[in-house]
Design a protein around this motif. Sequence first.
Motif, PDB file in Angstrom:
ATOM      1  N   ARG A  31      12.259  -2.681   0.676  1.00  0.00           N
ATOM      2  CA  ARG A  31      12.453  -1.454  -0.118  1.00  0.00           C
ATOM      3  C   ARG A  31      11.116  -0.921  -0.620  1.00  0.00           C
ATOM      4  N   GLN A  32      10.188  -0.736   0.272  1.00  0.00           N
ATOM      5  CA  GLN A  32       8.918  -0.128  -0.089  1.00  0.00           C
ATOM      6  C   GLN A  32       9.085   1.388  -0.135  1.00  0.00           C
ATOM      7  N   LEU A  33       8.531   2.029  -1.148  1.00  0.00           N
ATOM      8  CA  LEU A  33       8.699   3.463  -1.365  1.00  0.00           C
ATOM      9  C   LEU A  33       7.348   4.154  -1.391  1.00  0.00           C
ATOM     10  N   LEU A  34       7.350   5.417  -0.970  1.00  0.00           N
ATOM     11  CA  LEU A  34       6.153   6.252  -0.993  1.00  0.00           C
ATOM     12  C   LEU A  34       6.376   7.389  -1.990  1.00  0.00           C
ATOM     13  N   VAL A  35       5.363   7.642  -2.789  1.00  0.00           N
ATOM     14  CA  VAL A  35       5.446   8.670  -3.838  1.00  0.00           C
ATOM     15  C   VAL A  35       4.523   9.816  -3.437  1.00  0.00           C
ATOM     16  N   PRO A  36       5.062  10.954  -2.983  1.00  0.00           N
ATOM     17  CA  PRO A  36       4.219  12.035  -2.450  1.00  0.00           C
ATOM     18  C   PRO A  36       3.609  12.898  -3.552  1.00  0.00           C
ATOM     19  N   ASP A  37       2.700  13.795  -3.104  1.00  0.00           N
ATOM     20  CA  ASP A  37       2.085  14.818  -3.969  1.00  0.00           C
ATOM     21  C   ASP A  37       1.332  14.196  -5.136  1.00  0.00           C
ATOM     22  N   ARG A  38       0.577  13.164  -4.860  1.00  0.00           N
ATOM     23  CA  ARG A  38      -0.239  12.539  -5.897  1.00  0.00           C
ATOM     24  C   ARG A  38      -1.718  12.722  -5.567  1.00  0.00           C
ATOM     25  N   THR A  39      -2.506  13.032  -6.602  1.00  0.00           N
ATOM     26  CA  THR A  39      -3.918  13.370  -6.432  1.00  0.00           C
ATOM     27  C   THR A  39      -4.804  12.261  -6.963  1.00  0.00           C
ATOM     28  N   VAL A  40      -5.771  11.864  -6.175  1.00  0.00           N
ATOM     29  CA  VAL A  40      -6.797  10.906  -6.570  1.00  0.00           C
ATOM     30  C   VAL A  40      -8.138  11.441  -6.066  1.00  0.00           C
ATOM     31  N   ASP A  41      -9.106  11.545  -6.959  1.00  0.00           N
ATOM     32  CA  ASP A  41     -10.431  12.084  -6.608  1.00  0.00           C
ATOM     33  C   ASP A  41     -10.313  13.483  -6.004  1.00  0.00           C
ATOM     34  N   ASP A  42      -9.413  14.296  -6.581  1.00  0.00           N
ATOM     35  CA  ASP A  42      -9.220  15.696  -6.155  1.00  0.00           C
ATOM     36  C   ASP A  42      -8.722  15.812  -4.721  1.00  0.00           C
ATOM     37  N   ARG A  43      -8.063  14.796  -4.237  1.00  0.00           N
ATOM     38  CA  ARG A  43      -7.499  14.831  -2.883  1.00  0.00           C
ATOM     39  C   ARG A  43      -6.001  14.550  -2.968  1.00  0.00           C
ATOM     40  N   GLU A  44      -5.232  15.291  -2.165  1.00  0.00           N
ATOM     41  CA  GLU A  44      -3.790  15.107  -2.123  1.00  0.00           C
ATOM     42  C   GLU A  44      -3.442  13.903  -1.262  1.00  0.00           C
ATOM     43  N   GLY A  45      -2.441  13.163  -1.702  1.00  0.00           N
ATOM     44  CA  GLY A  45      -2.012  11.999  -0.953  1.00  0.00           C
ATOM     45  C   GLY A  45      -0.712  11.463  -1.503  1.00  0.00           C
ATOM     46  N   PHE A  46      -0.512  10.149  -1.404  1.00  0.00           N
ATOM     47  CA  PHE A  46       0.735   9.536  -1.867  1.00  0.00           C
ATOM     48  C   PHE A  46       0.460   8.108  -2.351  1.00  0.00           C
ATOM     49  N   TYR A  47       1.311   7.689  -3.298  1.00  0.00           N
ATOM     50  CA  TYR A  47       1.250   6.315  -3.790  1.00  0.00           C
ATOM     51  C   TYR A  47       2.080   5.421  -2.875  1.00  0.00           C
ATOM     52  N   ALA A  90      13.112  -6.340 -11.414  1.00  0.00           N
ATOM     53  CA  ALA A  90      12.001  -5.881 -10.596  1.00  0.00           C
ATOM     54  C   ALA A  90      11.016  -5.052 -11.416  1.00  0.00           C
ATOM     55  N   LEU A  91       9.764  -5.131 -11.011  1.00  0.00           N
ATOM     56  CA  LEU A  91       8.700  -4.328 -11.608  1.00  0.00           C
ATOM     57  C   LEU A  91       8.078  -3.459 -10.521  1.00  0.00           C
ATOM     58  N   PRO A  92       8.089  -2.127 -10.680  1.00  0.00           N
ATOM     59  CA  PRO A  92       7.416  -1.271  -9.692  1.00  0.00           C
ATOM     60  C   PRO A  92       5.913  -1.509  -9.726  1.00  0.00           C
ATOM     61  N   VAL A  93       5.343  -1.771  -8.562  1.00  0.00           N
ATOM     62  CA  VAL A  93       3.914  -2.010  -8.432  1.00  0.00           C
ATOM     63  C   VAL A  93       3.345  -0.969  -7.476  1.00  0.00           C
ATOM     64  N   VAL A  94       2.429  -0.145  -7.980  1.00  0.00           N
ATOM     65  CA  VAL A  94       1.723   0.810  -7.124  1.00  0.00           C
ATOM     66  C   VAL A  94       0.537   0.065  -6.525  1.00  0.00           C
ATOM     67  N   ARG A  95       0.645  -0.268  -5.261  1.00  0.00           N
ATOM     68  CA  ARG A  95      -0.378  -1.084  -4.614  1.00  0.00           C
ATOM     69  C   ARG A  95      -1.610  -0.285  -4.204  1.00  0.00           C
ATOM     70  N   GLY A  96      -1.499   1.054  -4.232  1.00  0.00           N
ATOM     71  CA  GLY A  96      -2.652   1.856  -3.874  1.00  0.00           C
ATOM     72  C   GLY A  96      -2.258   3.275  -3.524  1.00  0.00           C
ATOM     73  N   TRP A  97      -3.255   4.026  -3.055  1.00  0.00           N
ATOM     74  CA  TRP A  97      -3.089   5.446  -2.703  1.00  0.00           C
ATOM     75  C   TRP A  97      -3.699   5.698  -1.332  1.00  0.00           C
ATOM     76  N   LEU A  98      -3.041   6.564  -0.571  1.00  0.00           N
ATOM     77  CA  LEU A  98      -3.545   6.966   0.739  1.00  0.00           C
ATOM     78  C   LEU A  98      -3.545   8.488   0.824  1.00  0.00           C
ATOM     79  N   PRO A  99      -4.531   9.078   1.476  1.00  0.00           N
ATOM     80  CA  PRO A  99      -4.576  10.539   1.588  1.00  0.00           C
ATOM     81  C   PRO A  99      -3.589  11.052   2.634  1.00  0.00           C
ATOM     82  N   GLY A 100      -3.291  12.362   2.528  1.00  0.00           N
ATOM     83  CA  GLY A 100      -2.434  12.992   3.519  1.00  0.00           C
ATOM     84  C   GLY A 100      -0.963  12.942   3.159  1.00  0.00           C
ATOM     85  N   THR A 101      -0.124  13.181   4.152  1.00  0.00           N
ATOM     86  CA  THR A 101       1.324  13.168   3.971  1.00  0.00           C
ATOM     87  C   THR A 101       1.854  11.741   4.061  1.00  0.00           C
ATOM     88  N   PRO A 102       2.977  11.459   3.403  1.00  0.00           N
ATOM     89  CA  PRO A 102       3.526  10.098   3.436  1.00  0.00           C
ATOM     90  C   PRO A 102       3.878   9.649   4.851  1.00  0.00           C
TER      91      PRO A 102
END
Length: 293
Positions: A83-99, A113-125
């Motif tokens: 059950r891994q989830l992607l969180v779209p429309d998130r900005t890091v360093d002025d770049r659009e991407g997803f959690y 359960a505890l939601p853990v944001v393991r990181g951010w990636l640029p672009g669309t999910p």
Amino acid sequence: MYRFLLTPRWWGINLFVALSIPFCLLMGTWQLGRFEARVDEQREQGSSSRVHAAARPLGEMLPVSKETNGKPARVTGTYDRERQLLVPDRTVDDREGFYVLTLLRDRAADGRALPVVRGWLPGTPDPDRVPPPPKGTVTVTGALQASESASTPGANAHGGLPRGQLGVISAASLVNLVPYQVHDAWITQQRTTAPMKPVPPARAHNTGLDLKAFQNLGYTAEWFVFAGFVLFMWFRLFRREVEVARDLSLGLHHEPPESAPSEEEPPRAGDTAPAQPSAEEAEHPPAHPPART
């Protein structure tokens, strides 16, 4: 010339000034200290020192508060790899991407359960670009965050997202997606797996310079103005008294002239008031004697 300073009136004035000015300065300094404390607290909320502090067990930091938000929390459990989830429309360093969000089954909370944001990636999910979470029991450390709301930047509370995506990171939005309970909090890992980048922790709500901080600054100015006003009024009274004393020493101070006498002067002592006729004489006045030729 300055003997008036020894009068009881000026003793009272000087005593009032001697007490008022230190009191105003003390209160102004105290209000300024309150403002600086709020500024330091706001800076400390946004500083990285909270992230690099010693991590504490998650159970000791819940529920999330202004004091625990952004501080490192430690939790041990196993990732729900299905059950891994992607969180779209998130900005890091002025770049659009997803959690990249993965649920960690907390071993110390009976599987909650505890939601853990393991990181951010640029672009669309894209799930194919996401590194898989670790297997087995792991201990995760990350900056503790409060649940998001519809007002969070980038949050999508309107729904309509594709399967496997999440608009708002909160227990309320996850309750219908997973068959177990979820902590009303989440953490963002600051040590991520390439090519993911860590998500900076968000500042807690209402921790910036609010209206109370600027009220403290305004009160500071008011107290200092009061101190200056007291000193100004004392100098003004003192200068006036000096001018009056100087005029008296030079004989320039005159008594006000006497008022002019009225047209009808009051009778003087010794004057006899004219006799008033009686009531009988007024009714029957005496006959005038005939005039002599």
